[in-house]
Design a protein around this motif. Structure first.
Motif, PDB file in Angstrom:
ATOM      1  N   VAL A 420       0.822  -1.212   0.000  1.00 50.03           N
ATOM      2  CA  VAL A 420       0.000   0.000   0.000  1.00 50.03           C
ATOM      3  C   VAL A 420       0.859   1.266   0.000  1.00 50.03           C
ATOM      4  O   VAL A 420       0.322   2.369  -0.038  1.00 50.03           O
ATOM      5  N   ARG A 421       2.179   1.106   0.026  1.00 52.57           N
ATOM      6  CA  ARG A 421       3.073   2.279   0.071  1.00 52.57           C
ATOM      7  C   ARG A 421       4.226   2.155  -0.913  1.00 52.57           C
ATOM      8  O   ARG A 421       5.275   2.770  -0.722  1.00 52.57           O
ATOM      9  N   ASP A 422       4.009   1.368  -1.958  1.00 58.24           N
ATOM     10  CA  ASP A 422       5.099   1.170  -2.925  1.00 58.24           C
ATOM     11  C   ASP A 422       4.908   1.950  -4.213  1.00 58.24           C
ATOM     12  O   ASP A 422       5.726   1.859  -5.148  1.00 58.24           O
ATOM     13  N   TYR A 428      -1.199  -4.943  -4.133  1.00 64.01           N
ATOM     14  CA  TYR A 428      -2.214  -4.497  -3.190  1.00 64.01           C
ATOM     15  C   TYR A 428      -2.183  -5.327  -1.904  1.00 64.01           C
ATOM     16  O   TYR A 428      -1.575  -6.405  -1.854  1.00 64.01           O
ATOM     17  N   TRP A 429      -2.873  -4.781  -0.873  1.00 65.98           N
ATOM     18  CA  TRP A 429      -3.134  -5.490   0.378  1.00 65.98           C
ATOM     19  C   TRP A 429      -4.616  -5.814   0.458  1.00 65.98           C
ATOM     20  O   TRP A 429      -5.477  -4.990   0.110  1.00 65.98           O
ATOM     21  N   VAL A 453      -7.128   6.645  -0.425  1.00 69.22           N
ATOM     22  CA  VAL A 453      -7.197   5.183  -0.457  1.00 69.22           C
ATOM     23  C   VAL A 453      -7.593   4.771  -1.869  1.00 69.22           C
ATOM     24  O   VAL A 453      -8.702   5.057  -2.331  1.00 69.22           O
ATOM     25  N   ARG A 454      -6.693   4.106  -2.544  1.00 69.46           N
ATOM     26  CA  ARG A 454      -6.886   3.751  -3.949  1.00 69.46           C
ATOM     27  C   ARG A 454      -7.046   2.244  -4.072  1.00 69.46           C
ATOM     28  O   ARG A 454      -6.160   1.483  -3.674  1.00 69.46           O
ATOM     29  N   GLU A 455      -8.190   1.812  -4.579  1.00 68.42           N
ATOM     30  CA  GLU A 455      -8.467   0.392  -4.729  1.00 68.42           C
ATOM     31  C   GLU A 455      -7.850  -0.155  -6.019  1.00 68.42           C
ATOM     32  O   GLU A 455      -7.778   0.540  -7.036  1.00 68.42           O
ATOM     33  N   LYS A 508      -9.388  -4.702  -1.978  1.00 66.11           N
ATOM     34  CA  LYS A 508      -8.012  -4.700  -2.461  1.00 66.11           C
ATOM     35  C   LYS A 508      -7.514  -3.255  -2.454  1.00 66.11           C
ATOM     36  O   LYS A 508      -7.907  -2.456  -3.304  1.00 66.11           O
ATOM     37  N   VAL A 509      -6.695  -2.908  -1.469  1.00 61.52           N
ATOM     38  CA  VAL A 509      -6.160  -1.550  -1.356  1.00 61.52           C
ATOM     39  C   VAL A 509      -4.786  -1.526  -2.004  1.00 61.52           C
ATOM     40  O   VAL A 509      -3.832  -2.122  -1.488  1.00 61.52           O
TER      41      VAL A 509
END
Length: 517
Positions: A420-422, A428-429, A453-455, A508-509
């Motif tokens: 979620v931070r790459d 995704y997580w 928050v991007r799905e 899926k975040v």
């Protein structure tokens, strides 16, 4: 051999018949109830703790009757207040079956339920060798009861030896004006008086007595169980306790206006990154009342206004780090709720007059004077703001998540918190189920007022409800539905959590972006 008592939930007549058979009596509307207006500390957060307020009131004189009342509800979240009088023991605590409960013999089982108050009334409620177990439950109040001599070995056993034990996804519990006691330590078959583990959060223990036990209580069952946090302890008496008053593993605790007497080995044991705010307590005739003990996994504390009266301190070693003899703060802890401190010098007097069961539910007015709360006072409004759910304006500036750390509550196979931070929408997580949380964290305080928050592809629109929390304090910054850009008042924090509380599928975040403004 005990036999389960069957209960048909759909028929009011069946409910009344079972109540009569098991010792439960329907209470009149004007009967005394718990003083829910007095809820304090972290139990006021995360939506607040109201227990069974607004629901039916039932009187119970046996453990079976308590279970019958739980099983007699329309469903597992229907509000209910159970007024208890008399002695609850193994002989009168049987399993009761029903769709709104999951009970067991020999223990008061508050499992997979919500919105329940258990309060002692009349001549008092004593749970004799029968513990109270809270599991996978939320919004629970336990008030004005005595729980004593619960054993994990010997006979009879109950609740793993804990007087009150909470475990696995427990939220918002207020335990107030209780007396929790044992008659020895582990070698005599007893365990903890007040234990929390496996993701228990937003708990307050107030105006209670914990005494005559080897173990006062713990937060976290091991140094890998760090999901328990946001616990308040205030105006309690810890007396004749060996250790764990409490033992903290990870998380945040606020400990104020407690009286500690006769701690023989250690007191507040902050370990494994735990942070304790320790204000205006009175420590008396005790040893090593604050520090990190029996481990090299350091914990932290912020101290102010405490009195150390005839307290002795051991020497430092690799696995022993007492805070004294001159305790100094080594962290800073902020709390998201209002509270008033009594002066430490009057704590012994105030606690002796207010703490424990059958004391009239008196509380301190913050000026060292006990008073009886007005049970008609409304429960404080939840402090969670309700902002606009999402902001369509794209964020600008630096994405602070890049280069930060991350963790969470669970992750599905093949996914990672780090995804979620790459900066990659292709990774995704996902939580292991339909709900769960993921966090971004920094090594120092960071200002955040907007997240995005991007799905991932194929998941858009699956998140139906969420909340964003300051993981340092437990304060909810925003709540709503749907993913996207979320704004809230500027906050300085080291960790921010996005918790999915509802979804239509598997969320899926792909990215959890954070911005200063």
């Amino acid at each position: 051999m005990r036999r389960p008592v069957a209960l048909r939930l759909s028929a009011a007549g069946a409910t009344l018949a079972l109540a009569a058979a098991t010792g439960a009596l329907m209470a009149m509307p004007e009967a005394a109830s718990a003083a829910t207006g007095g809820v304090t500390g972290y139990a006021t957060q995360n939506g607040g703790t109201t227990g069974g307020a607004g629901g039916q009131t039932v009187r119970a004189t046996t453990g079976t009757a308590i279970h019958a009342a739980l099983c007699g509800r329309a469903d597992s979240s229907t509000p209910l207040t159970i007024q208890v009088e008399g002695t609850i023991n193994h002989g009168n605590t049987d399993k009761v079956s029903g769709g709104s409960c999951n009970t067991a013999a020999g223990v008061i089982e508050l499992k997979q339920i919500s919105n329940v108050t258990i309060v002692g009334v009349g001549g008092g409620a004593v749970f004799d060798q029968v513990g109270i177990h809270v599991r996978e439950s939320s919004n629970i109040i336990i008030q004005n009861v005595t729980v004593k001599n619960v054993k994990k070995s010997g006979s009879p056993t109950s609740n793993g030896g804990d007087a009150i034990g909470m475990e696995k996804d427990v939220r918002n519990v207020w335990v107030d004006h209780t007396t929790l006691e044992a008659s020895g330590g582990e070698s005599e078959g007893f365990d903890g008086l007040f234990d929390m583990k496996n993701n228990t959060q937003y708990v307050t223990l107030s105006y209670s007595i914990l005494r005559n036990s080897g173990r006062g209580g713990l937060v976290g069952s091991s140094e890998s169980d760090l999901s328990n946090t946001f616990i308040t302890y205030h105006h309690n008496l810890y007396e004749n306790i060996d250790s764990r008053a409490p033992l903290l593993r990870g998380g945040v605790a606020h400990i104020y206006n407690n009286h500690y007497v006769g701690l023989s080995k250690s007191g507040i044991n902050s370990r494994a990154g735990a942070r304790a705010k320790v204000d205006n307590n009175y420590f008396e005739d005790s040893k090593d009342v604050l520090g990190t003990f029996y481990t090299d996994a350091a914990g932290y504390w912020q101290v102010s206004g405490n009195v150390f009266d005839n307290v002795t301190w051991s020497g430092r070693s690799s696995d022993n780090n007492p805070a004294g003899p001159d305790p100094q703060s080594n962290t800073s802890v902020s709390v998201p709720y209002a509270y008033t401190l009594d002066g430490a010098n009057c704590v012994p007097s105030v606690v002796s007059r207010t703490a424990g069961a059958n004391k009239g539910l008196e509380v301190s007015d913050g000026n060292c004077s006990p008073q009886t709360p007005d049970p008609t006072d409304p429960t404080p409004d939840p402090t969670d703001p309700t902002p606009d759910p999402t902001d369509p304006t794209p964020p600008t500036g630096t994405n602070l998540s890049l280069g930060a750390g991350s963790d969470g509550s669970s992750k599905a196979s093949g996914t990672s918190y780090g995804d979620v931070r790459d900066g990659d929408m292709g990774t995704y997580w996902s939580p292991s189920g339909s709900t769960g949380s993921v966090s971004i964290k920094w090594s120092s305080a960071t200002t955040v007022s907007k997240i995005n928050v991007r799905e991932a592809a194929g998941s858009t629109g699956s998140i139906t409800s969420w909340k964003v929390s300051n993981a340092d304090t437990g304060a909810v910054l925003a709540s709503g539905s749907g993913a996207g850009v979320i704004t809230f008042p500027q906050a300085s924090l080291r960790k921010i959590t996005f918790e999915i509380t509802g979804s239509t599928g598997t969320p899926k975040v792909a990215e959890f972006e954070t911005y200063a403004g």
